[in-house]
Design an enzyme around this catalytic site. Structure first.
Site, short mmCIF file in Angstrom:
data_model
loop_
_atom_site.label_atom_id
_atom_site.label_comp_id
_atom_site.label_asym_id
_atom_site.label_seq_id
_atom_site.Cartn_x
_atom_site.Cartn_y
_atom_site.Cartn_z
N ASN A 37 0.80 -1.23 0.00
CA ASN A 37 0.00 0.00 0.00
C ASN A 37 0.83 1.27 0.00
OD1 ASN A 37 0.44 -1.33 2.62
ND2 ASN A 37 -0.32 0.59 3.46
N CYS A 41 4.30 10.79 11.86
CA CYS A 41 5.44 11.45 12.50
C CYS A 41 5.01 12.18 13.74
CB CYS A 41 6.10 12.42 11.54
SG CYS A 41 5.34 14.05 11.49
#
Lengths: 396, 382
Positions: B150, B324
């Site tokens: 993906n 992140c």
């Protein structure tokens, strides 16, 4: 028995002390209580003889919870109101209220109706005797009772044995207006809460840095403001676009002063917004030494740009103490959502911990802050959040 | 809006929406009910089943069970096989770059006592069939390998992997997570030794909340969602009839020519980006080796998350592979596994295509990306 009613009896705290201004504070508190219970249809608030009463909501726990969040309230008691003329009935009701209790108890009586034929000690003794005879699981302990049954003889008789402690403080709006710099972290909502507790109406200023921060991080701040309305009432949240200012500072100023220059700019903008909105103070979540921008020298440096007083309720709190309050008031879970600080670009590698005000002022000359800040304020938007909006915040 | 996040989800086709709407009006009766009127609904479902089965070349080889989506198909395959055969088979093999729907499931079974082998991938994001076979043991219950990754669009040779696994141990099941691959990388399951193949409708312009799991004849699974015994006892719960019929419509309408068209757009976009910027890297397999719709590009000097938000402001929607946070600078595990250099890994975004993308999207998208990257590079972290 006839004319017996379940109601909520509210005792208030510090505003007792106010002399000439007492009616002002009492009316303000009544208004705050009325707003807090407005969500419950049929709830009516009245004041009489040094107490507030909420009728029409029986002992609804949600109503009690909401009243406990109103600053200025000392404690909240689900009570029974009844006619005072039959002392037998009062004793019977006392027995009924205490029938499921175990362990030790005492009865405390209070009589504001001095024409009542019995004195307080006598009332307490007689009611206590009745309760003791009716419930074999109870014994008397005057000093340290498990359960304390209160009997108050006023225009009517009021009986209650449960007391929910509220948060004290002063009714919001009774002590002016301040602007909190709301970041999305753990500290600033707590600072706003603590300032509101002293009766200060709170509006908020948030600095938004797209694309370094996301729509979700902005939503998180909105959610925090919504949660705060439980205590602070209505909050106007100003959202100021701050990216351009950060970028200019980044390009034109020394790396180690990025944060301190940014803080000064934020304080200037917040102050301008506060003055425009008739606020008379700023509020921050700063705490000595928590990060580089919160050393005493850094605080002096940010304070340097403020003419308004800056309230820093957390200044001597440890992080763990702040977190404890955040959990208590229900903002912690939202504050720790991981959207904040996704921008590390504008964090200096080695921030100055002992900035000199003269140096910082000098660096500031590299950027046309006045123009940038004026533009940021022009582009700022605001939204009004109201008591009850906390329902819209999903927390797991 | 220029939508380049079709690997996350796709806009349903108008015909699909219409089919779902119609089905809610006409086929609302419970397909399991005893009266004759329910038979029409059941027949409609069986028609959808045949459509899906045909689309994977699976007729005669097995059947499909309709599920609530890709994650559910992965869970059902792995947990279902583990539960059905745990007396003799206690080992599970998967790869390091699987979707969390597989990785978390395998970890769950590991905690309940299964032995787990997680295979690494090469720089193209692929597992080597021989390497998989080597890991297979006598007690290997199931091997779960994704068809298309993906994040980078790498394509595993799932037929060869199944062949190699079965040569080593014919009793080991082979599961393929085909959520990204379905219809975009065609398969003929009857000609392979793949036992289980799961996919999702909303990645191919169908509705959300529907998927299927192909199950080869003879493969034994225990149902995971238990109840009334629908879908051969493997997926209890009244079938999502509108969703399933909408899914079948999306499958019928899928035009294989769109795959080539998407590949063309993808290559054009990469060329347009590369011509405008330096410091651009294509992560993962080369153009010819990758799936037609996924492009992963790394840029030096930017953070993917910031770039994503800068692009959203220009109404260009893309994805980052990497979650992140400033405190734990997590970079994409997949990119890390593939050896993407540090300089590019934090600034990697995924651009993925669907049937509604056109030639007109490409230059504006490339321009938006180039201008955002250029601006952000001026303020890169020192």
């Amino acid at each position: 028995m006839e004319n017996v009613e379940k109601l909520i009896l509210i005792r208030f705290g510090e505003i007792h002390l106010k002399g000439q201004n007492r009616p002002y504070f009492e009316n303000m508190l009544q208004r705050r209580i009325r707003e807090a219970v407005a969500f419950y249809e049929g709830a009516r608030v009245s004041r009489h003889d040094g107490r507030y009463f909420v009728r029409g909501a029986e002992h609804n726990p949600e109503v009690i919870e909401k009243i406990c969040r109103v600053f200025g309230v000392h404690s909240v008691c689900p009570a029974v109101q009844m006619p005072k003329d039959s002392f037998e009935d009062i004793c019977e009701m006392a027995c009924e209220l205490m029938k499921d209790e175990k362990g030790s108890f005492k009865v405390h009586a209070r009589r504001s109706d001095k024409r009542y034929p019995m004195g307080s000690p006598e009332i307490a003794a007689k009611v206590g005797e009745a309760v003791l005879n009716a419930n074999e699981n109870l014994h008397v302990d005057i000093k340290n009772p498990d359960t304390r049954l209160e009997v108050e003889i006023r225009d009517k008789a009021f009986l209650y044995s449960k007391v929910y402690m509220a948060r004290g403080g002063m009714p919001v709006g009774s002590n002016g207006k301040a602007y909190v710099l709301l970041s999305g972290g753990i500290d600033s909502p707590v600072a706003a809460y603590m300032t509101a507790k002293r009766g200060v109406h709170i509006d908020a200023v948030h600095f938004d840095s797209p694309p370094y921060t996301s729509a979700r991080s902005r939503q998180k701040v909105i959610d925090l403001a919504k949660l705060l309305t439980d205590y602070c009432g209505s909050i106007r949240l100003h959202i100021v676009p701050f990216t351009e200012i950060q970028q200019e500072i980044y390009e034109k100023c020394p790396d180690e002063e990025l944060t301190i220059l940014m803080r000064r700019s934020m304080m200037r903008i917040a102050q301008a917004i506060a003055i425009e909105g008739n606020g008379t103070a700023l509020v921050t979540g700063e705490s000595i030494g928590q990060v580089a921008s919160q050393t005493l020298e850094s605080l002096a440096s940010t304070n340097d740009v403020c003419a308004l007083p800056v309230i820093r309720p957390l200044i001597c709190f440890d992080k763990s103490e702040i977190m404890e309050v955040a959990r208590d008031i229900g903002t912690y879970e939202t504050s720790i959502l991981p959207y904040e600080d996704c921008c590390t670009v504008f964090v200096p590698r080695h921030p100055k911990t002992h900035p000199k005000i003269e140096d910082v002022r000098k660096s500031e000359e590299n950027v046309d802050f006045a123009a940038l800040e004026a533009r940021a304020m022009e582009q700022a938007t605001f939204m009004d959040l109201h008591l009850g909006d906390s329902h819209e915040v999903e927390q797991y | 809006m220029i939508y380049l996040d079709n690997s996350a989800t796709t806009h349903a086709r108008a015909e699909v929406i219409e089919t779902v709407n119609d089905a809610m009006q006409k086929f609302w009766i419970n397909p399991s009910a005893a009266y004759a009127q329910a038979l029409d609904v059941e027949k409609a479902l069986d028609g959808a089943r045949r459509t899906v089965l045909r689309s994977i070349g699976g007729a005669q080889a097995g059947t499909v069970v309709f599920t609530g989506g890709g994650t559910e198909g992965d869970n059902l395959s792995i947990i279902g096989a583990a539960n059905a055969r745990r007396a003799h088979f206690n080992h599970i093999i998967t790869t390091a770059i699987e979707h969390p729907a597989v990785l978390r499931t395998v970890e769950f079974l590991e905690r309940s006592g299964f032995d787990v082998t997680v295979l690494p991938v090469n720089e193209k994001g692929c597992v080597i069939p021989e390497q998989v076979a080597e890991a297979v043991r006598e007690d290997t219950c199931i091997v779960s390998v994704m068809h298309v990754n993906n994040e980078v669009g790498s394509v595993n040779d799932i037929a060869a992997i199944a062949e190699a696994v079965k040569a080593k141990n014919p009793n080991t099941y082979v599961h393929v997570d085909a959520v990204q691959a379905y219809l975009r990388v065609p398969v003929e399951l009857a000609k392979t030794k793949i036992d289980l193949y799961s996919a999702s409708a909303h990645k191919v312009h169908g509705p959300k909340g529907v998927g299927f799991l192909f199950i080869r004849k003879g493969v034994k699974l225990d149902g995971v969602q238990l109840g009334g015994g629908q879908e051969m006892g493997l997926r209890s719960g009244t079938q999502n009839v509108p969703g399933i019929l909408g899914f079948a419509k999306a499958v019928e309408l899928w035009d294989p020519a769109d795959n080539d068209r998407m590949r063309g757009l993808k290559e054009k976009l990469f060329a347009e980006i590369s011509s405008r910027l330096d410091g651009v890297r294509r992560n993962g397999p080369s153009a010819e080796e990758s799936a037609p719709h996924v492009l992963n590009v790394g840029f030096t000097g930017v953070r993917a998350e910031t770039l994503l938000h800068a692009l959203e402001d220009k109404d260009v929607l893309v994805a980052t592979g990497s979650a992140c946070s400033s405190k734990h600078r997590k970079v994409s595990f997949v990119l890390d596994q593939m050896g993407v250099p540090e300089s590019h890994i934090g600034g990697s975004i995924r651009l993925s295509f669907g049937i509604f993308n056109t030639e007109d999207d490409i230059v504006p998208a490339a321009e938006a990306i180039a201008s955002a990257v250029t601006l952000l590079r001026r303020f890169k972290a020192r």
